[in-house]
Every structure is written in C-alpha cells, then in structure tokens.
Design an enzyme around this catalytic site. Structure first.
Site, PDB file in Angstrom:
ATOM      1  N   ASP A 233       0.852  -1.179   0.000  1.00  0.00           N
ATOM      2  CA  ASP A 233       0.000   0.000   0.000  1.00  0.00           C
ATOM      3  C   ASP A 233       0.891   1.234   0.000  1.00  0.00           C
ATOM      4  O   ASP A 233       1.732   1.402   0.887  1.00  0.00           O
ATOM      5  CB  ASP A 233      -0.911   0.018   1.226  1.00  0.00           C
ATOM      6  CG  ASP A 233      -1.780   1.267   1.275  1.00  0.00           C
ATOM      7  OD1 ASP A 233      -2.653   1.413   0.407  1.00  0.00           O
ATOM      8  OD2 ASP A 233      -1.559   2.098   2.177  1.00  0.00           O
ATOM      9  N   GLU A 329      -2.142  -1.436  -5.776  1.00  0.00           N
ATOM     10  CA  GLU A 329      -3.435  -0.873  -6.150  1.00  0.00           C
ATOM     11  C   GLU A 329      -3.252   0.063  -7.345  1.00  0.00           C
ATOM     12  O   GLU A 329      -2.209   0.694  -7.525  1.00  0.00           O
ATOM     13  CB  GLU A 329      -4.060  -0.130  -4.984  1.00  0.00           C
ATOM     14  CG  GLU A 329      -3.171   0.913  -4.343  1.00  0.00           C
ATOM     15  CD  GLU A 329      -3.800   1.525  -3.110  1.00  0.00           C
ATOM     16  OE1 GLU A 329      -5.016   1.382  -2.947  1.00  0.00           O
ATOM     17  OE2 GLU A 329      -3.064   2.136  -2.323  1.00  0.00           O
ATOM     18  N   CYS A 402     -12.727  -4.105   5.919  1.00  0.00           N
ATOM     19  CA  CYS A 402     -12.094  -4.878   6.986  1.00  0.00           C
ATOM     20  C   CYS A 402     -11.517  -6.159   6.391  1.00  0.00           C
ATOM     21  O   CYS A 402     -12.204  -6.883   5.660  1.00  0.00           O
ATOM     22  CB  CYS A 402     -13.100  -5.204   8.077  1.00  0.00           C
ATOM     23  SG  CYS A 402     -12.434  -6.235   9.406  1.00  0.00           S
ATOM     24  N   CYS A 405     -13.566  -9.441   8.269  1.00  0.00           N
ATOM     25  CA  CYS A 405     -14.961  -9.764   7.945  1.00  0.00           C
ATOM     26  C   CYS A 405     -15.428  -9.205   6.614  1.00  0.00           C
ATOM     27  O   CYS A 405     -16.508  -9.559   6.132  1.00  0.00           O
ATOM     28  CB  CYS A 405     -15.895  -9.263   9.053  1.00  0.00           C
ATOM     29  SG  CYS A 405     -15.917  -7.451   9.243  1.00  0.00           S
ATOM     30  N   CYS A 421     -12.737  -1.834  12.941  1.00  0.00           N
ATOM     31  CA  CYS A 421     -13.952  -2.262  12.258  1.00  0.00           C
ATOM     32  C   CYS A 421     -15.152  -2.090  13.192  1.00  0.00           C
ATOM     33  O   CYS A 421     -15.139  -2.575  14.330  1.00  0.00           O
ATOM     34  CB  CYS A 421     -13.821  -3.715  11.815  1.00  0.00           C
ATOM     35  SG  CYS A 421     -15.272  -4.334  10.935  1.00  0.00           S
ATOM     36  N   CYS A 424     -16.951  -6.065  13.420  1.00  0.00           N
ATOM     37  CA  CYS A 424     -16.377  -7.174  14.177  1.00  0.00           C
ATOM     38  C   CYS A 424     -15.369  -6.729  15.223  1.00  0.00           C
ATOM     39  O   CYS A 424     -14.875  -7.561  15.993  1.00  0.00           O
ATOM     40  CB  CYS A 424     -15.726  -8.185  13.237  1.00  0.00           C
ATOM     41  SG  CYS A 424     -14.269  -7.540  12.367  1.00  0.00           S
ATOM     42  N   ASP A 431      -2.816   1.236   7.103  1.00  0.00           N
ATOM     43  CA  ASP A 431      -2.058   0.940   5.878  1.00  0.00           C
ATOM     44  C   ASP A 431      -1.816  -0.554   5.735  1.00  0.00           C
ATOM     45  O   ASP A 431      -1.863  -1.096   4.617  1.00  0.00           O
ATOM     46  CB  ASP A 431      -0.738   1.702   5.900  1.00  0.00           C
ATOM     47  CG  ASP A 431      -0.938   3.210   5.852  1.00  0.00           C
ATOM     48  OD1 ASP A 431      -1.992   3.640   5.339  1.00  0.00           O
ATOM     49  OD2 ASP A 431      -0.056   3.957   6.331  1.00  0.00           O
TER      50      ASP A 431
END
Length: 451
Positions: A233, A329, A402, A405, A421, A424, A431
């Site tokens: 990232d 990405e 997340c 989950c 999150c 959860c 990052d």
C-alpha cells in the site's frame, strides 16, 4: 541497465582524420584526439537535429478578425519549409565534414531520437513541460556509437589493467580525402577507469562535456531468493506498507537542505528581477551570478534526487528477489495530483469561492515526493526480469474494508493510522489492513494459491 565509467584520456593512432573542407576549398586534417572527439559530437548532434526537425507539432490557426483559434494544423519543428529527411549516405555527400564520421555513430541517431521523442512526450503528459526540442552544443557534447564486432570493430572494450581499460572507436577517411602518404584508417582510443567487470553491451554513450562513458547493456535477471507473495500500500506518511506489517520510508531531505533550497530559490528570484530591470527578460540568463546560484541549486537538488532514486532501486530489488507475486493498487497519480478547478462566486462576478487549492497543493507535493509511479515502474521491470508477476488491482475501498470480515464502512477509519472495524471490532494499522486487502484481491484475480 548501464555501467558508467570515467574517461581518463583519449589517444589517436593511424591516419590523420579528415574534418572537411574550409572556405577556400582546402582539406583539413588533424591528429589531435580532443578535436576529433568534438568533431564526432558535432556530427552526431547535426544528424540528430536533422531527424528531430521532421517531428510535427500542433500549431493554432487564428482568425484575423477576432483573434480566436479556429483550427489546428501540424507543422514540423524545423518550420513549414523544412527539407525532406535524407539518408546517411546523402548527408555525407552534401556535407563534406561528415564524410569521415563512422557509420555506427550516424546510424545511432535514428533510434536515439525516436526513443527520446516519445519519452519526452510521455513526460510532458504526466508531469508537464514543453515538447522535446533540438540538441545544443552549449548544453553538452556527446554521441552514441553502436558496438560492432566486425573485422574492423567499433566501440570495442579491452581491459588493460585491474581498474583500467580502453574503448576503441575506428573510422576511415573517404578515398578522395586521404592525406598523401598516409593510410585511410584511423582509431580513437578512449582510456576509461572501470571499477567492476563490464557486462555485454550494445552501445556506448560518450558524454564529452563531463568526460564520462556509459556502456548500455541489457539488465541481468535478478536471482529470486524466495517465493513469497506480498501486498503493498503506497502512502504519504509511509511510502510503502506491506501486508506482513513492515514499513518502508523513502529518505526525505533534511531541514538544513530544505532551508538551503529555499534560500537559493529566493536568491535566484531576486537576481531575476534585478537582471530583468537592467536588461530585459533575456538578461537574467546571461548573468554569471545567477548561473552560479543555479548551479548550486541544481547540485543540491540532484543530490536529493539521487538519494531518493537509490532507495527506490534497492527497495524494489529486495522486494523482487524475495517474492514471486507483488500486488499494488491501481492509482491514477496524474488525476490525484491535478489542480482543483476554481469555483465561481455567483454573488460576486469575477471572484472565486474557497476550493481548498492550498491544502490540495500540500497533498500533491507529498504524493509526488514519494514517487509512486516510479516505484510501480521499477517493480514491473524487475518482476519481469526474474519471472515474477506484478498484479495491479482496483483501489476502491481497500482502505475502508475490513480484512477479517469484509465489512466496508467509512467509520472503520478512526484516523489516518488506526483502523477499527465497527462490525467485528478488528483493529490494525490502516495501511497494513489496506495492504492485506490488496493482496487478497490479487490472489482472487490470479487464482488464489496457484498464482
């Protein structure tokens, strides 16, 4: 991809080199190696500019009455009356001073000009600037010579010592212009200082202004030391955050270097204003004090850029050696750093509303200083060289999803560095969580563990 060495000196052997005919029609020969090197640089630059002037650019056509642009036409850089491009053989016949320049030097201008042109257009499209122009001898002398391992040979390297060697450039005077009592062949021996073994190369690039020589060779494949998979990232606080929880930070200029850069910029601005007031816009470019300030600024800026590029090369090499798959990405850096459009104030015509341009400028500088595009490019090159794979995945919601989950919500980001999150309760560095999501998408895209 290249090996740069320093030129210690040059030597001439063989026949006197024919440099052309003077104004009175008398042939000119020389045995001075320094003059021969300048002659080779001039011939290569002249042939390069002949090819460059054939390139077209868009020229606006304006209406004589209103002055508005009504159409665009393509016009060569050399002007509307530029002659057609001639071959190397015809160029030798028209210009007597180019008849003795070796063919591997003149023929290299075609590929070099084509590569530099499209690289310049790509650079202009990404970071701005003008279209590529012509080469000037005032900005540096140099030439490129293809390696030719034929019977006569050209640009051939011979090792003469533990840290020394020679590059031999051969040529031949035309039969009509051979000096009486001498042979036609001549050689220029370029003595270089080498620090490592010279790999197989395709050409040599001689920078006569700075007395350096570059062997242009194919990149060696990087031996991979591991078969791992990793997601990366790219960010502003940490240049790279990996899915295994490690961070890589690009070296930034120190406070003293930034202070020095700002001082030199302000000093040059003051000198520009003074010189323009004294002699117009062109006066600032001939000022010796301004040139001295500019050289100091360029030296400091170059040191910062070299340090940054060194970090990029070493970091990408380490990643390419240790992993068989790397996930990134898909980021449109050009669109992310584009200047925001002004917002017109309907209540006050001619004025604009606040659009956050100042804050956006700071973010743009941070993004560009981390060189996200260069990191991606070097990773792509090195993964291709060692048989690995670089996978580019969509960037949408990688920082809000997340990893445990899969719940996507804007409230998952407590801050820039904290991910919590709301579904959860999973907590992690934001990052690192994004890097894990990037890796997960890459594995799904490539077929999971069979990648």
């Amino acid at each position: 991809m290249s090996q740069k060495v320093r030129i210690n000196g040059v030597k001439h052997t063989g026949a006197s080199v024919f440099l052309g005919v003077d104004r009175c029609g008398n042939p000119c020969w020389t045995r001075n190696p320094e003059r021969v090197m300048v002659w080779l640089c001039d011939g290569w630059r002249a042939r390069f500019n002949q090819r460059r002037e054939q390139r077209t650019r868009n020229v606006p056509v304006k209406d004589d009455a209103t002055g508005e642009v009504v159409d665009w036409v393509k016009e060569p850089l050399g002007g509307p009356d530029v002659p057609e491009l001639i071959s190397d053989r015809e160029a030798r016949l028209q210009c007597s001073w180019m008849t003795g320049i070796p063919a591997p030097i003149l023929s290299s201008t075609d590929r070099i000009e084509n590569t530099e042109w499209f690289a310049g257009l790509k650079r202009r499209k990404t970071i701005g600037g003008r279209i590529p122009g012509f080469k000037s001898r005032h900005r540096g002398l140099g030439f490129v010579c293809w390696r030719n391992a034929s019977r006569s040979g050209n640009a051939i390297f011979h090792k003469t010592g533990r840290k020394s060697g020679v590059v031999i450039i051969t040529g031949m005077n035309p039969k009509r212009w051979v000096k009486p009592g001498e042979k036609a062949h001549w050689r220029i021996i370029v003595h270089v200082r080498v620090g490592q073994e010279i790999r197989p190369y395709t050409s040599v690039h001689v920078d006569w202004t700075h007395r350096t020589l570059v062997f242009v060779n194919m990149p060696l494949p990087l031996p991979r030391t591991g078969d791992g998979v990793i997601g990366l990232d790219r960010g502003c606080v940490h240049t790279l955050a990996s899915s295994d929880g490690t961070f890589e930070d690009m070296p930034k200029p120190s406070k003293a270097e930034l202070k020095r850069l700002k001082y030199l910029q302000r000093r040059m601005a003051r000198q520009d204003r003074v010189n323009e007031a004294r002699g117009g816009k062109t006066a600032k470019f001939v000022s010796k004090r301004r040139q001295k300030t500019l050289s100091r600024f360029n030296a400091l800026q170059s040191r910062i850029v070299r340090r940054r590029n060194d970090w990029i090369e070493k970091t990408t090499t380490t990643l390419a050696k240790a992993n068989i798959l790397i996930a990134l990405e898909d980021l449109d850096v050009q669109a992310m750093t584009r200047r925001p459009k002004p917002k017109l104030d309907p209540a006050n015509p001619g004025q604009c509303l606040h659009n956050g341009a100042k804050a956006k400028a700071g973010l743009d500088r941070s993004i560009l200083s981390n060189n996200w595009s260069r990191i991606s490019k070097r990773l792509q090159d090195k993964m291709d060289a060692n048989g690995g794979r670089l996978v580019i995945v969509p960037a949408a919601y990688t920082s809000q999803a997340c990893h445990e989950c899969g719940h996507v919500a804007k409230g998952n980001r407590d801050s820039q560095a904290v991910f919590h999150c709301v579904e959860c309760g999973y907590e992690a560095n934001a990052d690192v969580n994004a890097a894990k999501n990037i890796l997960g998408r890459a594995l799904i895209q490539t077929g999971g563990g069979t990648a």
